[in-house]
Design an enzyme around this catalytic site. Sequence first.
Site, mmCIF file in Angstrom:
data_model
loop_
_atom_site.group_PDB
_atom_site.id
_atom_site.type_symbol
_atom_site.label_atom_id
_atom_site.label_comp_id
_atom_site.label_asym_id
_atom_site.label_seq_id
_atom_site.Cartn_x
_atom_site.Cartn_y
_atom_site.Cartn_z
ATOM 1 N N HIS A 122 -5.508 40.431 27.003
ATOM 2 C CA HIS A 122 -4.242 40.337 26.279
ATOM 3 C C HIS A 122 -3.931 38.875 26.004
ATOM 4 O O HIS A 122 -4.021 38.031 26.897
ATOM 5 C CB HIS A 122 -3.108 40.970 27.086
ATOM 6 C CG HIS A 122 -1.799 40.973 26.358
ATOM 7 N ND1 HIS A 122 -1.548 41.789 25.290
ATOM 8 C CD2 HIS A 122 -0.691 40.211 26.519
ATOM 9 C CE1 HIS A 122 -0.332 41.553 24.833
ATOM 10 N NE2 HIS A 122 0.205 40.606 25.557
ATOM 11 N N LEU B 162 1.007 50.406 27.177
ATOM 12 C CA LEU B 162 0.365 49.355 26.396
ATOM 13 C C LEU B 162 0.515 47.989 27.063
ATOM 14 O O LEU B 162 1.633 47.536 27.332
ATOM 15 C CB LEU B 162 0.962 49.313 24.987
ATOM 16 C CG LEU B 162 0.384 48.260 24.039
ATOM 17 C CD1 LEU B 162 -1.098 48.527 23.786
ATOM 18 C CD2 LEU B 162 1.158 48.256 22.724
ATOM 19 N N ASP B 163 -0.632 47.342 27.320
ATOM 20 C CA ASP B 163 -0.695 45.978 27.860
ATOM 21 C C ASP B 163 0.016 45.825 29.203
ATOM 22 O O ASP B 163 0.435 44.732 29.569
ATOM 23 C CB ASP B 163 -0.117 44.970 26.856
ATOM 24 C CG ASP B 163 -0.957 44.874 25.598
ATOM 25 O OD1 ASP B 163 -2.188 45.003 25.704
ATOM 26 O OD2 ASP B 163 -0.389 44.673 24.516
ATOM 27 N N GLU B 164 0.165 46.910 29.943
ATOM 28 C CA GLU B 164 0.859 46.829 31.227
ATOM 29 C C GLU B 164 0.027 47.396 32.372
ATOM 30 O O GLU B 164 0.567 47.758 33.416
ATOM 31 C CB GLU B 164 2.217 47.550 31.139
ATOM 32 C CG GLU B 164 3.189 46.854 30.178
ATOM 33 C CD GLU B 164 4.560 47.491 30.152
ATOM 34 O OE1 GLU B 164 4.822 48.340 31.029
ATOM 35 O OE2 GLU B 164 5.355 47.151 29.271
#
Length: 283
Positions: A191, A226-228
């Site tokens: 990311h 998402l992205d976590e």
Amino acid sequence: MTTSTILTLSCEDRPGIVAGLTTELFEAGANIAESAQFWDRDSGRFFLRIAADFEADISRDSLERQLAPLADRFGMSLKIRDAGRRPKIIVMVSAFDHALLHLLYQIRTGWLNAEVVAIVSNRDNSRETAEANGIPFHHWPVTKETKAEQEDKLLKLVRESDCDLVVLARYMQILSDNLSKRLSGKVINIHHSFLPSFKGAKPYHQAHQRGVKLIGATAHYVTADLDEGPIIEQETERVSHALSPDDLVATGRDIEARVLARAVKLHLEGRVMLNGSRTVVFG
């Protein structure tokens, strides 16, 4: 002939875990080359990674059978893998190939022990790179209508290639919740932020507009959020007002490539263990 093995385990913390395991390994003829452990006081979980060499040729199945009573007694989640086997990875990429190229370079130099069995892209940009390195290339454009079909192809490719890890090297497509769950713990993403502060298009331009003083990158496991997903590795670098958006992009790409390569290496060497929404990373 020496057989190298990596064992990782997690269980509720209790006295006697290390003593019991090392005794069993000694009786199996093992020489412990590396050991790291961690007790998470918040959850009460214990995590252990051991790298061991066996003078005799010993199979994973026979070692699992020998350790089964101990694992049952302590309620261990135990994984055993052959450290001599070269892990297989699939790299997915879109327009920007800096992270892909860095992975290929680190494999070529021997720092990263892995075999890229396929490069998958929703664009055709990396075809020449794949061909130059003798790697099968799959150009699978993604639309709303073709997304499910493309993900089915990916799952089939993972199975047929006996892939250990899928690496999203700036692959700019969101994986479906279904695919994320089916490949849970087997997909790493990079990311373009130290924390997911700037989402969407042109994140470094957003950072420039906000006047940030630190930029960085985060490598994490892919989840439905998402992205976590659980974070594996991060890095930051100080920047100043004098840098243009293009300068930030160049600096960010550098960081992304390094962070992703380190995260992949840590995972393939069995140094990352999931601890709920967090990770335990034995460096």
